[in-house]
Design an enzyme around this catalytic site. Structure first.
Site, PDB file in Angstrom:
ATOM      1  CB  SER A  74      -0.913   0.008   1.229  1.00 39.60           C
ATOM      2  OG  SER A  74      -1.630   1.233   1.318  1.00 39.60           O
TER       3      SER A  74
ATOM      4  CE  LYS B 172      -4.262  -3.727   2.497  1.00 36.56           C
ATOM      5  NZ  LYS B 172      -4.079  -4.585   1.326  1.00 36.56           N
TER       6      LYS B 172
END
Length: 477
Positions: free
Chosen positions: A316, A322
């Site tokens: 991300s 992430k």
């Protein structure tokens, strides 16, 4: 820039003096500027092998002088090795059933052969693209033959990659054999399986694809070389037809054979539909496995998180930490493209009319793209994802113990209605099923431990715990 003048039926054009291609290639390049996709290089290489086989046959039979024949053969071998690749730039989407690509190859080979002989490019009175390089041939027999050679050459690596993928999945089957987890049907909790059993099922599906792809190669061995324009063999001497196929078999090392009905081999392309269908089946298998891995690794806190996929890149631009399942996502996309290509191939094959299918270039492009992409995807899937998967055994155990599905193994002792009551009570009070069973005195801790084991719960039959007393549970209270 210096140029040379070449002419065809439509007129005269200026060609760059150093270019190996000629007027037919130039016109095709101008006519078919529709995509960024060029003719697949395996088609070019396969056509060059076909041209060499034809030149050798014509040389042996006296239809080509030795100096010209040997120069053509030398040029063919260079192109077949992937040399002069910058001279083959035509768009993959082209009308004419492959004529433009065939002429592109003819012109490049002719001009390179002239150069080998010490003569200027464009001296077609000495070596002509049609009269010499294309002697006793037609696009309609050499192009379908090249399609088959190119497909076989890419099909075998795909089958090998599927074999390696199968082996990688089998290794995970063994590694995860003792990890008991919730099974799922329709995304709902189901009776337990082991994580190893799930990976074993994946391996078995891939094994079927591997075998199908290996066997379907045989379907591509029948070629229509020598059939010329419509499969009748007009303008091709009978001795040439037999000899050119002998040479082609020797040059390729493939078990190629002249089609018994060359008219059929010229007009019908159903064999490519058949091959594409099995490539699609392999893509569907990989699509399913990739989707499962994305689900099983979802989390790490908000999903099953039963397995860990190897992290490959930050996931991300705004959420730190992430990591996305990018390799399975790539596999999903490749699989969808292969499925779309299969539909294209079916549509194009069905649009062949009478003695020829004009959409052979589309079939070739879609088929070879599918073969190449799926082989690459299978390799990357194995190396960058499957090999690095680890299991979250604790998470698997935690979810299983919290799930009411455990009671299914106890149906032979409780009956369906009593088991349903246990499930309702467990869900109503948020308590594990095992706790309810022990509280009601249906089983002793030892009996439950004997039943709820990976070995007992994941094989056929009714579980029979050691020293289990036979009286009804109500009588034991």
């Amino acid at each position: 820039m210096s140029t040379r003048r070449e002419h065809d039926f439509l007129g005269t054009r200026e060609i760059p003096a150093e270019a190996y291609y000629g007027i037919h290639t130039l016109r095709a390049a101008e006519n078919f500027r529709v995509s960024r996709h060029q003719v697949h290089p395996e088609i070019i290489k396969a056509l060059a092998v076909v041209k060499e086989a034809a030149a050798r046959a014509n040389l042996d039979l006296g239809y080509l002088p030795r100096d010209k024949g040997e120069a053509i053969i030398a040029a063919c071998r260079e192109v077949a090795r992937g040399e002069l690749a910058d001279q083959f730039f035509l768009d993959a989407f082209q009308g004419g059933a492959g004529t433009s690509t065939n002429m592109n190859v003819n012109e490049v080979i002719a001009n390179r052969a002239l150069e080998i002989m010490g003569l200027p490019k464009g001296d077609y009175a000495t070596i002509h693209p049609n009269d010499h390089v294309n002697l006793h041939q037609s696009t309609n027999d050499v192009y379908p033959t090249a399609m088959r050679i190119a497909a076989i050459r890419l099909l075998l690596p795909l089958a090998e990659e599927m074999a390696r993928l199968q082996e990688a999945l089998q290794e995970k089957e063994a590694t995860f054999a003792g990890i008991l987890k919730i099974g799922r049907t329709e995304f709902q909790d189901a009776v337990p399986v082991t994580l190893g059993q799930e990976f074993g099922a994946y391996a078995q599906a891939v094994a079927r694809d591997r075998w199908r792809l290996y066997k379907v190669e045989e379907r591509l061995r029948q070629v229509n070389l020598g059939g010329t324009a419509t499969g009748t063999g007009l303008n091709a001497p009978l001795k040439y037809i037999y000899l050119v196929n002998d040479y082609l078999r020797r040059l390729t090392g493939l078990g190629l054979a002249r089609a018994e009905n060359m008219i059929d081999g010229t007009q019908n392309m159903d064999v490519f539909v058949e091959v594409s269908g099995l490539i699609k089946a392999a893509a569907v298998t990989m699509h399913k496995i990739a989707g499962d891995l994305r689900f099983l690794s979802a989390g790490p806190k908000g999903g099953p998180a039963e397995i860990n996929l190897p992290p490959r890149q930050a996931g991300s631009s705004i959420m730190p930490g992430k990591v996305n399942p990018v390799i399975p996502e790539m596999v999903n996309q490749v699989a969808m493209q292969v499925m779309a290509n299969d539909m294209l191939i079916a549509m194009a094959a069905g649009q062949g009319h009478l003695e020829l299918n004009p959409f052979a270039p589309l079939i070739a492009h879609a088929l070879l793209e599918s073969l190449e992409m799926l082989a690459a995807a299978a390799r990357i899937f194995r190396e960058e994802c499957i090999d690095g998967i680890t299991a979250n055994a604790g998470r698997c155990r935690e979810m299983l113990e919290q799930s009411p599905v455990l009671v299914t193994a106890l149906l032979p002792y409780l009956g369906y209605d009593r088991a349903s009551e246990v499930v309702r009570e467990a869900e109503a009070h948020g308590r594990p099923v095992k706790e309810i069973l022990l509280a009601k005195g249906f089983f002793t801790p030892e009996e439950l431990d004997g039943i709820l084991t990976p070995a007992a719960m994941t094989k056929p039959g009714i579980i029979k715990p050691v020293n289990r007393r036979q009286e009804e549970p109500e009588a034991r209270k």
